[in-house]
Design a protein around this motif. Structure first.
Motif, mmCIF file in Angstrom:
data_model
loop_
_atom_site.group_PDB
_atom_site.id
_atom_site.type_symbol
_atom_site.label_atom_id
_atom_site.label_comp_id
_atom_site.label_asym_id
_atom_site.label_seq_id
_atom_site.Cartn_x
_atom_site.Cartn_y
_atom_site.Cartn_z
ATOM 1 N N LYS A 40 0.818 -1.222 0.000
ATOM 2 C CA LYS A 40 0.000 0.000 0.000
ATOM 3 C C LYS A 40 0.850 1.269 0.000
ATOM 4 O O LYS A 40 0.326 2.367 -0.128
ATOM 5 N N LEU A 41 2.161 1.106 0.222
ATOM 6 C CA LEU A 41 3.022 2.279 0.387
ATOM 7 C C LEU A 41 4.072 2.384 -0.712
ATOM 8 O O LEU A 41 4.446 1.386 -1.316
ATOM 9 N N LYS A 42 4.536 3.614 -0.912
ATOM 10 C CA LYS A 42 5.637 3.816 -1.863
ATOM 11 C C LYS A 42 6.868 3.133 -1.284
ATOM 12 O O LYS A 42 7.094 3.184 -0.073
ATOM 13 N N SER A 43 7.680 2.508 -2.156
ATOM 14 C CA SER A 43 8.894 1.860 -1.647
ATOM 15 C C SER A 43 9.844 2.919 -1.116
ATOM 16 O O SER A 43 9.890 4.036 -1.601
ATOM 17 N N TYR A 44 10.615 2.520 -0.134
ATOM 18 C CA TYR A 44 11.358 3.493 0.658
ATOM 19 C C TYR A 44 12.857 3.165 0.699
ATOM 20 O O TYR A 44 13.693 4.044 0.856
ATOM 21 N N GLY A 45 13.180 1.868 0.584
ATOM 22 C CA GLY A 45 14.596 1.476 0.538
ATOM 23 C C GLY A 45 15.339 1.657 1.844
ATOM 24 O O GLY A 45 16.516 2.001 1.842
ATOM 25 N N CYS A 131 5.403 2.225 10.023
ATOM 26 C CA CYS A 131 4.359 2.869 10.820
ATOM 27 C C CYS A 131 4.198 4.341 10.431
ATOM 28 O O CYS A 131 3.069 4.830 10.245
ATOM 29 N N VAL A 132 5.323 5.006 10.255
ATOM 30 C CA VAL A 132 5.301 6.436 9.923
ATOM 31 C C VAL A 132 4.663 6.648 8.553
ATOM 32 O O VAL A 132 3.788 7.502 8.370
ATOM 33 N N ARG A 133 5.084 5.842 7.589
ATOM 34 C CA ARG A 133 4.592 6.024 6.219
ATOM 35 C C ARG A 133 3.132 5.594 6.094
ATOM 36 O O ARG A 133 2.358 6.195 5.358
ATOM 37 N N LYS A 139 -3.443 6.667 6.071
ATOM 38 C CA LYS A 139 -4.405 7.283 6.994
ATOM 39 C C LYS A 139 -4.425 8.810 6.880
ATOM 40 O O LYS A 139 -5.358 9.457 7.319
ATOM 41 N N ARG A 140 -3.343 9.352 6.348
ATOM 42 C CA ARG A 140 -3.194 10.811 6.181
ATOM 43 C C ARG A 140 -3.386 11.567 7.505
ATOM 44 O O ARG A 140 -4.029 12.605 7.572
ATOM 45 N N LYS A 141 -2.837 10.999 8.554
ATOM 46 C CA LYS A 141 -2.970 11.603 9.879
ATOM 47 C C LYS A 141 -1.658 12.149 10.429
ATOM 48 O O LYS A 141 -1.666 13.007 11.299
ATOM 49 N N ASP A 142 -0.547 11.588 10.012
ATOM 50 C CA ASP A 142 0.770 12.001 10.532
ATOM 51 C C ASP A 142 0.824 12.003 12.061
ATOM 52 O O ASP A 142 1.353 12.931 12.671
ATOM 53 N N ALA A 143 0.276 10.949 12.646
ATOM 54 C CA ALA A 143 0.283 10.864 14.103
ATOM 55 C C ALA A 143 1.615 10.357 14.635
ATOM 56 O O ALA A 143 1.855 10.356 15.841
#
Ligand code: SF4
Ligand code: FES
Length: 201
Positions: A40-45, A131-133, A139-143
């Motif tokens: 679900k997330l962009k790859s980060y490496g 978790c951060v991403r 979730k677009r919450k940046d909690a």
């Protein structure tokens, strides 16, 4: 988009330009370990455990398969002495931070990694950023975010946002490759601000 032909572990693969080596390998049933990747997330490496050997012409290098795109006539090896050695080293470093992680222990067994090689510095977190991403991208919450740099870098919940949003969510917990308890623990700390908690019905 054009199609690119390459070879992975001796098998010919046809992949659309822009596809990562990881996706190309998966498309023909070849498994490469990952720790910081989620579909679900962009790859980060971040974790580098997906390292593979990639050869183009006379150039041979180790690359992170989840972020490296396919190249024409590239020859990829997902297991080799160099690849296995690199994964072993990475696991030994990560185990120093998260010695109880079942996911790391399983990989350590496969790659012969010694969990006692480096002095233990348990932070329970390998900074994979899942978790951060997830909180930011899905979730677009940046909690939750990263704080500090270098050796002091760690994850931290933002109390004001966490107290509002995390109670009903907690979707990041099972994503954590080291221990869902870590996320839970940090969250509990963040939520130790009773005044910020939403009133329970
Ligand atoms: S708490 Fe877990 S999911 Fe979050 S960055 Fe650390 S290891 Fe990754
Ligand atoms: S899965 Fe590729 S760097 Fe983590």
């Amino acid at each position: 988009m054009s199609e690119i032909v390459l070879q992975i572990d001796g098998k010919e693969v046809v992949a659309v330009e822009g596809t990562s080596l990881l996706e190309a390998a998966q498309s023909i049933g070849i498994k490469i370990p990952t720790l910081c990747r989620n579909e679900k997330l962009k790859s980060y490496g971040a974790c580098r455990i997906c390292v593979v050997e990639a050869e183009t012409g006379s150039r041979k290098r180790l690359v992170a398969a989840c972020v490296y795109p396919v190249e024409k006539n590239m020859v990829v090896r997902t297991r080799s002495e160099k690849v296995d050695m690199t994964r072993k080293m990475l696991l030994e470093e990560m185990l120093a931070h998260a010695p109880d992680s079942e996911e790391l222990k399983k990989l350590a067994e496969e790659y012969g990694a010694d969990s006692g090689r480096f002095e233990k510095e348990p932070s329970f977190c390998i900074l994979c950023g899942l978790c951060v991403r997830y909180c930011a991208e899905v979730k677009r919450k940046d909690a939750i975010g990263f704080i500090d740099r270098g050796a002091k870098r760690e994850i931290s919940f933002i109390p004001e946002i966490a107290a509002e949003e995390c109670w009903a969510c907690k979707e990041c917990f099972p994503l954590c490759p080291t221990s869902a308890l870590q996320a839970a623990y940090v969250l509990t700390e963040a939520l130790a601000f009773p005044d910020l908690r939403p009133k329970q019905e």
